[in-house]
Write a protein that holds these residues in place. Structure first.
Motif, mmCIF file in Angstrom:
data_model
loop_
_atom_site.group_PDB
_atom_site.id
_atom_site.type_symbol
_atom_site.label_atom_id
_atom_site.label_comp_id
_atom_site.label_asym_id
_atom_site.label_seq_id
_atom_site.Cartn_x
_atom_site.Cartn_y
_atom_site.Cartn_z
ATOM 1 N N VAL A 1 -9.682 1.184 -2.682
ATOM 2 C CA VAL A 1 -8.526 1.682 -1.932
ATOM 3 C C VAL A 1 -8.943 2.973 -1.224
ATOM 4 O O VAL A 1 -9.422 3.911 -1.867
ATOM 5 N N PRO A 2 -8.799 3.018 0.104
ATOM 6 C CA PRO A 2 -9.258 4.203 0.842
ATOM 7 C C PRO A 2 -8.371 5.431 0.587
ATOM 8 O O PRO A 2 -7.220 5.299 0.154
ATOM 9 N N PRO A 3 -8.906 6.610 0.867
ATOM 10 C CA PRO A 3 -8.120 7.839 0.710
ATOM 11 C C PRO A 3 -6.823 7.754 1.513
ATOM 12 O O PRO A 3 -6.802 7.238 2.636
ATOM 13 N N GLY A 4 -5.734 8.253 0.921
ATOM 14 C CA GLY A 4 -4.451 8.287 1.605
ATOM 15 C C GLY A 4 -3.717 6.955 1.638
ATOM 16 O O GLY A 4 -2.732 6.812 2.357
ATOM 17 N N GLY B 1 -3.307 -5.668 3.414
ATOM 18 C CA GLY B 1 -4.261 -4.613 3.074
ATOM 19 C C GLY B 1 -3.613 -3.354 2.520
ATOM 20 O O GLY B 1 -2.412 -3.312 2.254
ATOM 21 N N PRO B 2 -4.424 -2.307 2.335
ATOM 22 C CA PRO B 2 -3.917 -1.038 1.802
ATOM 23 C C PRO B 2 -2.835 -0.447 2.705
ATOM 24 O O PRO B 2 -2.877 -0.593 3.923
ATOM 25 N N ILE C 1 2.950 -0.449 -7.348
ATOM 26 C CA ILE C 1 1.682 0.188 -6.992
ATOM 27 C C ILE C 1 0.664 -0.226 -8.049
ATOM 28 O O ILE C 1 0.830 0.064 -9.225
ATOM 29 N N VAL C 2 -0.391 -0.920 -7.617
ATOM 30 C CA VAL C 2 -1.424 -1.351 -8.560
ATOM 31 C C VAL C 2 -2.773 -0.693 -8.277
ATOM 32 O O VAL C 2 -3.709 -0.861 -9.054
ATOM 33 N N GLY C 3 -2.868 0.061 -7.187
ATOM 34 C CA GLY C 3 -4.109 0.762 -6.884
ATOM 35 C C GLY C 3 -3.856 2.051 -6.136
ATOM 36 O O GLY C 3 -3.115 2.076 -5.162
ATOM 37 N N LEU C 4 -4.467 3.124 -6.629
ATOM 38 C CA LEU C 4 -4.380 4.438 -6.001
ATOM 39 C C LEU C 4 -5.666 4.701 -5.216
ATOM 40 O O LEU C 4 -6.653 3.980 -5.382
#
Length: 76
Positions: free
Chosen positions: A30-33, A52-53, A7-10
């Motif tokens: 990074v979008p919510p959720g 993508g995310p 995980i590199v982005g929350l």
């Protein structure tokens, strides 16, 4: 199928990335959720740079140990 990525982005983080070749992409929030996932072998990994995310609901576990290389063996 089990896939393990780092995980590199929350949610809310801005990530900058390059696609597997030389295609530059603009920074992305990074979008919510969701999470931004990347593999350790960036040259051969298929990860968020490609698809993508990822929704957090798809994450089903977490790593609990490093087993290779033996010099780094530990519980995390």
């Amino acid at each position: 199928m089990i896939v393990m990525k780092r995980i590199v982005g929350l949610p809310g983080d801005t990530v900058s990335y390059h696609c597997c070749l030389t295609t530059c992409r603009a920074p992305l929030v990074v979008p919510p959720g969701h999470l931004w996932l990347e593999g350790d072998n960036k040259a051969k990994s298929i990860d968020s740079r490609d698809y993508g995310p990822v929704p957090m609901a798809l994450v089903t576990g977490r790593s609990v140990a490093v087993v290779w290389p033996p010099s780094r063996m530990q519980f995390v």
